[in-house]
Motif scaffolding. Structure first.
Motif, PDB file in Angstrom:
ATOM      1  N   TYR A   1      42.265  43.723  24.295  1.00 21.67           N
ATOM      2  CA  TYR A   1      43.114  42.527  24.274  1.00 21.67           C
ATOM      3  C   TYR A   1      42.613  41.569  23.197  1.00 21.67           C
ATOM      4  N   PRO A   2      42.739  41.922  21.921  1.00 17.99           N
ATOM      5  CA  PRO A   2      42.149  41.073  20.871  1.00 17.99           C
ATOM      6  C   PRO A   2      42.738  39.673  20.813  1.00 17.99           C
ATOM      7  N   ASP A   3      43.937  39.486  21.315  1.00 17.03           N
ATOM      8  CA  ASP A   3      44.563  38.155  21.288  1.00 17.03           C
ATOM      9  C   ASP A   3      44.276  37.343  22.550  1.00 17.03           C
ATOM     10  N   ASP A   4      43.501  37.912  23.468  1.00 23.94           N
ATOM     11  CA  ASP A   4      43.220  37.234  24.738  1.00 23.94           C
ATOM     12  C   ASP A   4      41.721  37.048  24.955  1.00 23.94           C
ATOM     13  N   ARG A   5      40.989  36.782  23.885  1.00 25.63           N
ATOM     14  CA  ARG A   5      39.543  36.636  24.010  1.00 25.63           C
ATOM     15  C   ARG A   5      39.166  35.503  24.959  1.00 25.63           C
ATOM     16  N   GLU A   6      39.868  34.390  24.871  1.00 28.95           N
ATOM     17  CA  GLU A   6      39.514  33.253  25.727  1.00 28.95           C
ATOM     18  C   GLU A   6      39.722  33.603  27.204  1.00 28.95           C
ATOM     19  N   ARG A   7      40.800  34.302  27.506  1.00 30.97           N
ATOM     20  CA  ARG A   7      41.043  34.716  28.891  1.00 30.97           C
ATOM     21  C   ARG A   7      39.949  35.672  29.361  1.00 30.97           C
ATOM     22  N   ALA A   8      39.596  36.641  28.507  1.00 34.18           N
ATOM     23  CA  ALA A   8      38.540  37.584  28.866  1.00 34.18           C
ATOM     24  C   ALA A   8      37.215  36.868  29.067  1.00 34.18           C
ATOM     25  N   ASP A   9      36.893  35.936  28.181  1.00 36.60           N
ATOM     26  CA  ASP A   9      35.615  35.230  28.284  1.00 36.60           C
ATOM     27  C   ASP A   9      35.562  34.351  29.531  1.00 36.60           C
ATOM     28  N   ALA A  10      36.683  33.745  29.883  1.00 38.47           N
ATOM     29  CA  ALA A  10      36.707  32.925  31.094  1.00 38.47           C
ATOM     30  C   ALA A  10      36.492  33.780  32.332  1.00 38.47           C
ATOM     31  N   TRP A  11      37.112  34.941  32.355  1.00 43.18           N
ATOM     32  CA  TRP A  11      36.922  35.867  33.481  1.00 43.18           C
ATOM     33  C   TRP A  11      35.466  36.333  33.558  1.00 43.18           C
TER      34      TRP A  11
END
Length: 291
Positions: free
Chosen positions: A250-260
């Protein structure tokens, strides 16, 4: 784990205790019975371990199987093979006899059926989520042509979850999103063709059955309860690997991944959550179905 991280010696060492605790004693017993039937006076039993890493598989199996044993360890990584060789010199069979061994540095793709020549049992652990359906079928065909039994352990199913102190699953939409990303990434080509990922146990069972094999399987989950040191250390490594995977998937969802990742890591460190990861062990032998 990421593709690079999963083969690092440190990662293999970190996961070994969980691997050994998860494995099915029943299927190890089936392998032991098979080898006793194959034993010949004066000749060692021949065992091949594919993708051996640091020899965790022989380290678990040697003392639980009859001997005398001669192991052939196959891996492409010379550093891992060097560590494997240093361990093998200390291994003994169930009667306390030292094992014989050799290390064979070569890639597993393309698969060379000659790797199995002269073997009595072929083994592999935590390998088959990486391989393609075609590769797995070629391996099964090579086993069938030689009438070999196979003990393939710790194949992921794709299912994992965070658990509470009672062992109950605790997940929300973000966990499901993350798990879907990891599952999708597992199916990428890992050098063998489109990877089986969590379909590996079923694909192997079907392929062996098509060749007239009796196939036994058993669940072999990692269970890392909240609050234990191993749950924090191994769990943190798992989360780091999943983070790398999600960044790639999910290269466009780094912030979501990092928050999780940040939230789940905090819960792991606080002893609020543990992790359970499903695996399947499989034993297959030529002949009629087992009872």
């Amino acid at each position: 784990m990421s593709d690079e991280g999963r083969f690092a010696a440190g990662w293999l060492s970190l996961r070994e205790r969980a691997d050994h605790q998860a494995r099915s004693p029943r299927l190890t017993g089936h392998a032991s019975d098979w080898l006793r039937r194959r034993r010949r006076d004066g000749d060692p039993l021949s065992l091949v371990d594919l993708g051996c890493g640091t020899a965790s598989n022989p380290a678990y199996l040697a003392e639980r199987l009859p001997g005398p044993q001669r192991w052939r360890l196959v891996d492409h990584d010379p550093a891992l093979l060097a560590q494997a060789g240093s361990r093998l010199g200390r291994l003994v069979d169930e009667d306390g006899r030292a094992t014989e061994w050799s290390c064979d540095r070569q890639p597993l793709t393309p698969l060379s059926p000659a790797l199995l020549d002269g073997a009595d049992l072929v083994c592999a652990s935590a390998l088959f989520d990486l391989v393609s359906c075609d590769w797995a079928e070629r391996l099964v065909r090579a086993c069938a042509e030689r009438r070999l039994a196979a003990l393939f352990t710790l194949s992921v199913t794709g299912d994992w979850a965070f658990i509470d102190s009672r062992g109950q699953r605790r997940e929300d939409g973000e966990d499901r999103w993350a798990r879907d990303g990891v599952i999708a990434h597992q199916r990428r080509d890992k050098g063998f063709g489109p990877a089986l990922g969590g379909d590996a146990p079923a694909a192997l069972s079907e392929a062996f059955a098509a060749h007239g094999y009796a196939v036994s399987s058993a669940a072999s989950p990692w269970r890392l309860p909240p609050g234990r040191v191993e749950s924090r250390t191994l769990g943190s490594a798992l989360l780091a690997g999943w983070g790398d995977t999600l960044h790639e998937q999910y290269p466009d969802d780094r912030e979501r991944a990092d928050a999780w990742l940040e939230e789940r890591h905090a819960a792991l460190e606080a002893g609020e959550l543990g992790i359970e990861i499903d695996h399947i062990d499989l034993f297959a032998e030529p002949g009629e179905a087992q009872s």
